[in-house]
Design a protein around this motif. Structure first.
Motif, short mmCIF file in Angstrom:
data_model
loop_
_atom_site.label_atom_id
_atom_site.label_comp_id
_atom_site.label_asym_id
_atom_site.label_seq_id
_atom_site.Cartn_x
_atom_site.Cartn_y
_atom_site.Cartn_z
N VAL A 68 13.89 49.60 32.25
CA VAL A 68 15.05 50.62 32.09
C VAL A 68 14.49 52.05 32.62
O VAL A 68 15.61 52.43 33.36
N PHE A 69 13.52 52.41 32.29
CA PHE A 69 12.98 53.62 32.79
C PHE A 69 13.00 53.45 34.31
O PHE A 69 13.50 54.53 35.17
N GLU A 70 12.64 52.57 34.97
CA GLU A 70 12.54 52.45 36.56
C GLU A 70 13.98 52.28 37.20
O GLU A 70 13.97 53.05 38.04
N ILE A 71 14.80 51.66 36.51
CA ILE A 71 16.31 51.62 36.89
C ILE A 71 16.66 53.10 36.78
O ILE A 71 17.35 53.58 37.79
N ALA A 72 16.55 53.84 35.72
CA ALA A 72 17.10 55.29 35.56
C ALA A 72 16.52 56.05 36.45
O ALA A 72 17.05 56.99 37.15
N PHE A 73 15.05 56.14 36.79
CA PHE A 73 14.27 56.59 37.78
C PHE A 73 15.28 56.42 39.25
O PHE A 73 15.40 57.69 39.82
N ALA A 74 15.34 55.39 39.57
CA ALA A 74 16.00 55.24 40.92
C ALA A 74 17.30 55.52 41.11
O ALA A 74 17.62 56.12 42.38
N LEU A 75 18.25 55.25 40.07
CA LEU A 75 19.44 55.64 40.26
C LEU A 75 19.55 57.37 40.15
O LEU A 75 20.40 58.08 40.66
N GLY A 76 18.67 57.91 39.36
CA GLY A 76 18.50 59.37 39.15
C GLY A 76 18.25 60.03 40.38
O GLY A 76 18.53 61.14 40.82
N THR A 77 17.04 59.36 41.14
CA THR A 77 16.81 60.01 42.28
C THR A 77 17.92 60.13 43.44
O THR A 77 18.19 61.38 43.91
N ASN A 78 18.98 59.23 43.52
CA ASN A 78 19.91 59.46 44.19
C ASN A 78 20.77 61.10 43.74
O ASN A 78 21.45 61.58 44.48
N ALA A 79 20.84 60.86 42.51
CA ALA A 79 21.57 61.94 41.77
C ALA A 79 21.03 63.19 41.97
O ALA A 79 21.83 64.30 42.00
N THR A 80 19.79 63.27 42.42
CA THR A 80 19.03 64.86 42.68
C THR A 80 19.57 65.23 43.88
O THR A 80 19.21 66.62 43.85
N LYS A 81 20.02 64.64 44.76
CA LYS A 81 20.35 65.17 46.26
C LYS A 81 19.34 65.67 46.81
O LYS A 81 19.27 66.85 47.01
N GLY A 82 18.22 65.06 46.90
CA GLY A 82 16.74 65.63 47.33
C GLY A 82 16.21 66.55 46.70
O GLY A 82 15.54 67.42 46.94
N PHE A 83 16.41 66.21 45.27
CA PHE A 83 15.79 67.39 44.23
C PHE A 83 16.31 68.50 44.33
O PHE A 83 15.47 69.50 44.18
N THR A 84 17.47 68.86 44.58
CA THR A 84 18.03 70.35 44.63
C THR A 84 18.86 70.34 43.48
O THR A 84 19.57 71.59 43.38
N ARG A 85 19.05 69.43 42.68
CA ARG A 85 19.83 69.52 41.39
C ARG A 85 19.13 69.68 40.36
O ARG A 85 18.13 68.52 40.00
N LEU A 86 19.10 70.68 39.39
CA LEU A 86 18.00 70.61 38.32
C LEU A 86 18.25 69.65 37.36
O LEU A 86 17.14 69.21 37.12
N TRP A 87 19.33 69.45 36.79
CA TRP A 87 19.29 68.63 35.48
C TRP A 87 18.99 67.17 35.96
O TRP A 87 18.38 66.26 35.45
N PRO A 88 19.76 66.60 36.88
CA PRO A 88 19.44 65.27 37.38
C PRO A 88 17.88 65.00 37.79
O PRO A 88 17.26 64.05 37.88
N SER A 89 17.31 66.11 38.65
CA SER A 89 15.79 66.17 38.86
C SER A 89 15.11 66.12 37.65
O SER A 89 14.07 65.31 37.61
#
Length: 106
Positions: free
Chosen positions: A11-32
């Motif tokens: 579950v954490f692995e899936i959240a990590f992978a999907l969250g990585t897309n939401a970070t927009k290259g780790f430019t968005r704080l909370w998704p990062s």
């Protein structure tokens, strides 16, 4: 208990992978922040599962099932297309995980 830890790690692995897309290259704080916490949680719970499970079995199931979950949820959340070649590849991963589990006698 190892299988429970492995399921949580997936579950954490899936959240990590999907969250990585939401970070927009780790430019968005909370998704990062979410993504980094999910990665840490996945690695931690995987390590707990690997106290009992063979690393070859545990890691392969973690990445395989995590990949499939990411693809399915990626299609739902991000409207990514599941093509026939992708479907065949996912089925191959599932077959490999099942074969590995049977071969390992787990």
């Amino acid at each position: 208990m190892a299988w429970t830890f492995l399921a949580i790690a997936v579950v954490f692995e899936i959240a990590f992978a999907l969250g990585t897309n939401a970070t927009k290259g780790f430019t968005r704080l909370w998704p990062s922040v979410f993504t980094l916490l999910a990665a840490a949680g996945g690695i931690f719970t995987l390590s707990l599962a690997l106290r009992t499970l063979d690393v070859g079995v545990g890691y392969t199931i973690w990445t395989g099932v995590g990949s499939i979950g990411t693809v399915v949820l990626g299609a739902v959340i991000y409207r990514e297309k599941i093509t026939l070649p992708k479907l065949v590849s996912f089925l191959s991963i599932i077959a490999g995980v099942i074969t590995l589990k049977v071969a390992a006698g787990v």
